[in-house]
Design a protein around this motif. Structure first.
Motif, PDB file in Angstrom:
ATOM      1  N   LEU A 139      29.848   6.142 -15.466  1.00  0.00           N
ATOM      2  CA  LEU A 139      28.991   6.403 -16.623  1.00  0.00           C
ATOM      3  C   LEU A 139      28.370   7.803 -16.523  1.00  0.00           C
ATOM      4  O   LEU A 139      27.691   8.129 -15.552  1.00  0.00           O
ATOM      5  CB  LEU A 139      27.883   5.347 -16.677  1.00  0.00           C
ATOM      6  N   PRO A 140      28.592   8.664 -17.531  1.00  0.00           N
ATOM      7  CA  PRO A 140      27.989  10.001 -17.503  1.00  0.00           C
ATOM      8  C   PRO A 140      26.470   9.921 -17.553  1.00  0.00           C
ATOM      9  O   PRO A 140      25.894   8.955 -18.051  1.00  0.00           O
ATOM     10  CB  PRO A 140      28.544  10.656 -18.777  1.00  0.00           C
ATOM     11  N   ARG A 141      25.819  10.954 -17.074  1.00  0.00           N
ATOM     12  CA  ARG A 141      24.359  10.974 -17.064  1.00  0.00           C
ATOM     13  C   ARG A 141      23.765  10.913 -18.464  1.00  0.00           C
ATOM     14  O   ARG A 141      22.653  10.412 -18.662  1.00  0.00           O
ATOM     15  CB  ARG A 141      23.866  12.234 -16.352  1.00  0.00           C
ATOM     16  N   ASP A 142      24.486  11.467 -19.437  1.00  0.00           N
ATOM     17  CA  ASP A 142      23.929  11.482 -20.797  1.00  0.00           C
ATOM     18  C   ASP A 142      24.315  10.258 -21.614  1.00  0.00           C
ATOM     19  O   ASP A 142      24.083  10.211 -22.821  1.00  0.00           O
ATOM     20  CB  ASP A 142      24.339  12.761 -21.534  1.00  0.00           C
ATOM     21  N   CYS A 143      24.900   9.237 -20.965  1.00  0.00           N
ATOM     22  CA  CYS A 143      25.250   7.987 -21.663  1.00  0.00           C
ATOM     23  C   CYS A 143      24.485   6.839 -21.014  1.00  0.00           C
ATOM     24  O   CYS A 143      24.759   6.449 -19.876  1.00  0.00           O
ATOM     25  CB  CYS A 143      26.758   7.733 -21.592  1.00  0.00           C
ATOM     26  N   ARG A 144      23.527   6.309 -21.751  1.00  0.00           N
ATOM     27  CA  ARG A 144      22.694   5.234 -21.228  1.00  0.00           C
ATOM     28  C   ARG A 144      23.490   3.943 -21.087  1.00  0.00           C
ATOM     29  O   ARG A 144      24.286   3.601 -21.969  1.00  0.00           O
ATOM     30  CB  ARG A 144      21.491   5.004 -22.139  1.00  0.00           C
ATOM     31  N   ALA A 145      23.268   3.202 -20.014  1.00  0.00           N
ATOM     32  CA  ALA A 145      23.991   1.960 -19.763  1.00  0.00           C
ATOM     33  C   ALA A 145      23.752   0.924 -20.864  1.00  0.00           C
ATOM     34  O   ALA A 145      24.645   0.146 -21.199  1.00  0.00           O
ATOM     35  CB  ALA A 145      23.596   1.386 -18.401  1.00  0.00           C
ATOM     36  N   ASP A 146      22.543   0.921 -21.437  1.00  0.00           N
ATOM     37  CA  ASP A 146      22.263  -0.044 -22.506  1.00  0.00           C
ATOM     38  C   ASP A 146      22.832   0.395 -23.851  1.00  0.00           C
ATOM     39  O   ASP A 146      22.686  -0.310 -24.856  1.00  0.00           O
ATOM     40  CB  ASP A 146      20.763  -0.319 -22.621  1.00  0.00           C
ATOM     41  N   GLU A 147      23.494   1.562 -23.866  1.00  0.00           N
ATOM     42  CA  GLU A 147      24.191   2.050 -25.054  1.00  0.00           C
ATOM     43  C   GLU A 147      25.670   2.237 -24.738  1.00  0.00           C
ATOM     44  O   GLU A 147      26.324   3.136 -25.257  1.00  0.00           O
ATOM     45  CB  GLU A 147      23.584   3.368 -25.529  1.00  0.00           C
ATOM     46  N   ALA A 148      26.184   1.377 -23.863  1.00  0.00           N
ATOM     47  CA  ALA A 148      27.591   1.437 -23.470  1.00  0.00           C
ATOM     48  C   ALA A 148      28.064   0.030 -23.107  1.00  0.00           C
ATOM     49  O   ALA A 148      27.249  -0.851 -22.817  1.00  0.00           O
ATOM     50  CB  ALA A 148      27.775   2.378 -22.279  1.00  0.00           C
ATOM     51  N   GLU A 149      29.375  -0.171 -23.151  1.00  0.00           N
ATOM     52  CA  GLU A 149      29.957  -1.451 -22.739  1.00  0.00           C
ATOM     53  C   GLU A 149      30.609  -1.293 -21.375  1.00  0.00           C
ATOM     54  O   GLU A 149      31.476  -0.423 -21.197  1.00  0.00           O
ATOM     55  CB  GLU A 149      31.008  -1.920 -23.750  1.00  0.00           C
ATOM     56  N   HIS A 150      30.201  -2.123 -20.433  1.00  0.00           N
ATOM     57  CA  HIS A 150      30.853  -2.169 -19.127  1.00  0.00           C
ATOM     58  C   HIS A 150      32.075  -3.070 -19.309  1.00  0.00           C
ATOM     59  O   HIS A 150      31.960  -4.291 -19.361  1.00  0.00           O
ATOM     60  CB  HIS A 150      29.888  -2.726 -18.081  1.00  0.00           C
ATOM     61  N   LEU A 151      33.239  -2.469 -19.451  1.00  0.00           N
ATOM     62  CA  LEU A 151      34.422  -3.195 -19.920  1.00  0.00           C
ATOM     63  C   LEU A 151      34.786  -4.384 -19.042  1.00  0.00           C
ATOM     64  O   LEU A 151      35.228  -5.425 -19.533  1.00  0.00           O
ATOM     65  CB  LEU A 151      35.607  -2.226 -20.044  1.00  0.00           C
ATOM     66  N   VAL A 152      34.607  -4.247 -17.738  1.00  0.00           N
ATOM     67  CA  VAL A 152      35.000  -5.324 -16.831  1.00  0.00           C
ATOM     68  C   VAL A 152      34.146  -6.575 -17.032  1.00  0.00           C
ATOM     69  O   VAL A 152      34.543  -7.680 -16.639  1.00  0.00           O
ATOM     70  CB  VAL A 152      34.930  -4.833 -15.366  1.00  0.00           C
ATOM     71  N   ALA A 153      32.987  -6.433 -17.673  1.00  0.00           N
ATOM     72  CA  ALA A 153      32.106  -7.575 -17.913  1.00  0.00           C
ATOM     73  C   ALA A 153      32.642  -8.494 -19.007  1.00  0.00           C
ATOM     74  O   ALA A 153      32.130  -9.605 -19.187  1.00  0.00           O
ATOM     75  CB  ALA A 153      30.712  -7.083 -18.287  1.00  0.00           C
ATOM     76  N   TYR A 154      33.664  -8.039 -19.726  1.00  0.00           N
ATOM     77  CA  TYR A 154      34.246  -8.830 -20.814  1.00  0.00           C
ATOM     78  C   TYR A 154      35.660  -9.256 -20.429  1.00  0.00           C
ATOM     79  O   TYR A 154      36.646  -8.892 -21.077  1.00  0.00           O
ATOM     80  CB  TYR A 154      34.246  -8.013 -22.114  1.00  0.00           C
ATOM     81  N   GLY A 155      35.729 -10.036 -19.353  1.00  0.00           N
ATOM     82  CA  GLY A 155      37.025 -10.423 -18.803  1.00  0.00           C
ATOM     83  C   GLY A 155      37.895 -11.225 -19.738  1.00  0.00           C
ATOM     84  O   GLY A 155      39.120 -11.156 -19.661  1.00  0.00           O
ATOM     85  N   THR A 156      37.284 -12.003 -20.625  1.00  0.00           N
ATOM     86  CA  THR A 156      38.059 -12.793 -21.597  1.00  0.00           C
ATOM     87  C   THR A 156      38.494 -11.924 -22.763  1.00  0.00           C
ATOM     88  O   THR A 156      39.678 -11.806 -23.075  1.00  0.00           O
ATOM     89  CB  THR A 156      37.220 -13.980 -22.111  1.00  0.00           C
ATOM     90  N   GLN A 157      37.522 -11.287 -23.422  1.00  0.00           N
ATOM     91  CA  GLN A 157      37.829 -10.502 -24.618  1.00  0.00           C
ATOM     92  C   GLN A 157      38.728  -9.307 -24.319  1.00  0.00           C
ATOM     93  O   GLN A 157      39.635  -8.994 -25.097  1.00  0.00           O
ATOM     94  CB  GLN A 157      36.534 -10.014 -25.272  1.00  0.00           C
ATOM     95  N   TYR A 158      38.458  -8.626 -23.213  1.00  0.00           N
ATOM     96  CA  TYR A 158      39.212  -7.424 -22.902  1.00  0.00           C
ATOM     97  C   TYR A 158      40.278  -7.666 -21.842  1.00  0.00           C
ATOM     98  O   TYR A 158      40.716  -6.725 -21.179  1.00  0.00           O
ATOM     99  CB  TYR A 158      38.266  -6.306 -22.447  1.00  0.00           C
ATOM    100  N   ALA A 159      40.715  -8.917 -21.770  1.00  0.00           N
ATOM    101  CA  ALA A 159      41.878  -9.187 -20.909  1.00  0.00           C
ATOM    102  C   ALA A 159      43.022  -8.292 -21.345  1.00  0.00           C
ATOM    103  O   ALA A 159      43.708  -7.678 -20.515  1.00  0.00           O
ATOM    104  CB  ALA A 159      42.278 -10.656 -21.008  1.00  0.00           C
ATOM    105  N   TYR A 160      43.210  -8.180 -22.672  1.00  0.00           N
ATOM    106  CA  TYR A 160      44.198  -7.277 -23.271  1.00  0.00           C
ATOM    107  C   TYR A 160      43.590  -6.752 -24.572  1.00  0.00           C
ATOM    108  O   TYR A 160      42.965  -7.502 -25.320  1.00  0.00           O
ATOM    109  CB  TYR A 160      45.506  -7.988 -23.588  1.00  0.00           C
TER     110      TYR A 160
END
Length: 229
Positions: A139-160
């Motif tokens: 995550l870049p310094r200028d991108c807040r974590a609460d304004e981004a999606e941690h893709l691995v946290a969506y194992g079902t939806q982002y399986a593909y």
């Protein structure tokens, strides 16, 4: 008896001359110029469900290669050119498909460039970031974590998933980020289009970037009718 035979022949003739439904892509203003197309059609702007169909251009005609039930944003659909971020609406319009990604390994037959999600993979949705509406590793310094999606946290939806090129080429701040075609979660989406996992794998095995597939998202009628795109 003769009268019945004549009436039967007239009836059969009438049935035989019934007009053949024109495939949806044939009624569209633009299909992206390729020989493959995905359509995601909802009954109306307030709908959260509809149909995803993938099409091949063969012998000068569009032929359906497969279809599946689709889900849309929790607040329905909105015109892509005027949509606002955070509205939980799916943007309508015609978009290219930059690349595929997934938490799971590349499905067999996938020809699209495929990015494997790692623990450092994020999608930045921070309007103040230089990485707005982009995948980032770390995550870049200028991108807040609460304004981004941690893709691995969506194992079902982002399986593909396939990235939908909404607001992607020249991102307009505040219009929206992170719009994908992905696997179903528990219900309606936050603005993406989702389908069952087996349909997502089928789309990835079918899609050929050399044939320039696009996705058209819209409604059956009205100002966001899919046929106007």
């Amino acid at each position: 008896m003769r009268t019945l035979l004549v009436l039967g022949a007239v009836l059969l003739s009438s049935l035989g001359s019934a007009p053949v439904p024109v495939p949806l892509p044939e009624r569209m203003a633009d299909t992206g110029g390729g020989s493959q197309l995905i359509t995601a059609e909802a009954p109306g702007t307030g709908a959260t469900t509809g149909t995803l169909t993938w099409w091949d251009r063969r012998g000068g005609r569009w032929v359906a290669a497969g279809s599946a039930p689709a889900r849309f944003g929790a607040r329905g659909l909105a015109e892509g050119a005027s949509r606002r971020q955070g509205t939980n609406t799916t943007p309508t319009g015609l978009y290219r498909l930059p690349y595929a990604f997934g938490v799971r390994a590349r499905p067999a037959g996938t020809r699209f460039p495929y990015a494997r999600v790692t623990g450092r993979s994020w999608w930045c949705q921070d309007n103040a970031s230089r990485a707005y509406n982009r995948w980032v590793e770390g995550l870049p310094r200028d991108c807040r974590a609460d304004e981004a999606e941690h893709l691995v946290a969506y194992g079902t939806q982002y399986a593909y998933a396939l990235v939908i090129g909404f607001n992607y080429e020249r991102p307009v701040r505040g219009r929206g980020a992170g719009i994908f075609l992905h696997v179903n979660g528990r219900g309606a989406t936050a603005g993406c289009v989702s389908v069952p996992a087996d349909a997502m794998r089928a789309v990835l095995a079918w899609a050929d970037p050399a044939r320039r597939p696009h996705i058209a998202v819209g409604t059956r009628g009205g100002p966001t009718a899919i046929t106007r795109y």
